[in-house]
Design an enzyme around this catalytic site. Sequence first.
Site, PDB file in Angstrom:
ATOM      1  CG  HIS A 150     -14.101 -49.927  29.960  1.00 55.77           C
ATOM      2  ND1 HIS A 150     -15.055 -49.118  30.537  1.00 55.77           N
ATOM      3  CD2 HIS A 150     -14.522 -50.164  28.684  1.00 55.77           C
ATOM      4  CE1 HIS A 150     -16.013 -48.879  29.651  1.00 55.77           C
ATOM      5  NE2 HIS A 150     -15.710 -49.499  28.518  1.00 55.77           N
ATOM      6  CG  HIS A 160     -14.113 -47.812  24.540  1.00 60.22           C
ATOM      7  ND1 HIS A 160     -15.068 -46.818  24.579  1.00 60.22           N
ATOM      8  CD2 HIS A 160     -14.691 -48.903  25.141  1.00 60.22           C
ATOM      9  CE1 HIS A 160     -16.154 -47.263  25.156  1.00 60.22           C
ATOM     10  NE2 HIS A 160     -15.964 -48.539  25.513  1.00 60.22           N
ATOM     11  CD  GLU A 161     -12.785 -52.334  25.482  1.00 59.17           C
ATOM     12  OE1 GLU A 161     -12.953 -52.520  26.713  1.00 59.17           O
ATOM     13  OE2 GLU A 161     -13.722 -52.242  24.676  1.00 59.17           O
TER      14      GLU A 161
END
Length: 446
Positions: free
Chosen positions: A22, A18-19
């Site tokens: 980003h 997920h990170e």
Amino acid sequence: MTSLFSFLVVLSVLIFIHELGHYLLARLLGVGVERFSIGFGPRLAGWTSGRTDFRISAIPLGGYVKMVGDEPDAELPEEDIPLSFTHKPVWKRMLIVAAGPFFNLLLAVFFLWGLVFWYGLPVMDPVVGDVKAGSPAASAGLRVGDLVVRVDDRSVDSWEEIQKLIRRASEDQAMVFEVDRGDGIRQVRIFPELMPTPDALGAMVMRMGIGADPFIPPTIGFVSPGFPAAEAGLKSGDRVIKVNGADSPTWMVMARKIQESSGERLILDVEREGIRLSLEMQTREEVMEDGLGGKITRHVVGIAPEPYTRAEKLGFLGSMLEGTRQTGEIVTVTGIALARMVKGSLSRDNLGGPILIAQMAGSEARKGLANLLAFIAVISVNLALLNLLPIPVLDGGHLMFYTIELLRGKPVSVRGREVAQQVGIFLLLSLMVFAFYNDILRLFRG
């Protein structure tokens, strides 16, 4: 220990991916990143590359990417303005925020693609295992044990193919089933009709059907934590021999007997690794949608079958398409489940937190790597959809603010964002408390 270790592995993979979404989009679109953290709180370990501190932090219940200028009212040195998140066009900020959930969906596609490619697609043989009394199949003379070889001049190799053909059929047009009963091929003409059919969540929906189900052995594939079956000691792999003294040759026969118990005590005779056991339990009552706008009451014990009889190889491209299709199906089912919980037509007792995830991760890990990877794929989709909810402090909340900014031509005021974030934090904490409450209740019940 298996559950704890599996939980940490699952959580670390999901947070990292997920990170990473980003981080990669931020760097690609020219935004500086100051910190990439797996976990919250004090720094435990890590390294620095350029201006980015890659770290593992003490509280492993999430993660974050700290970007240059991600606080709109912060003062920045002149040289940092070209790298500032806030100073980028709104469409770039939206892409960076959406990249986290998108990467979670990509992870699910990748894992499911790899599982299908390596192990094959599990399918059920086209063998009739149950025919409902009074159904189109029963009226036409379809029998338990029939091997379906063709439907409307199309060869079929699995029950899934038969289901697809039935759901595309018309009520006023007969379907011709060619079946093998061991003494030759014969034809059976069946008129399908709309009938209540359980969906993936157990609620009844109206679909074209014939009133016949595939042969599924009465072998337990999954036991839901906190449900009566788990409390009684039923385990994955157990084969149910009798229900209240009556033979249980197929899953559907067993399920019918459980449903007919209407909340009375049940005694299941099961075979586990060659040993015969008798387990006593009581069904739990659940109210579900009936597909006609009303409600029905079901009696459940919290078990699911292991229906698949073989695996079908699809090749590289076919596996990729199937992995994408399965991810889309998980998205649909998860979205429907969330909507039904909000409406109240699906019990909120199904909501779980870290303890339930740890229990399920441990259970799947004990079954093997394939089960654990499939579980990670499902949880990854859940994480993506949860993050896209329009709740401030979540990715969906940020996307909501940026959409408003696009429409208004100017950002939401600092005060407006602060109030919205306080509401978002309250909602998120309430959800977490409720999930923990459910987890603790399950532990006490168990």
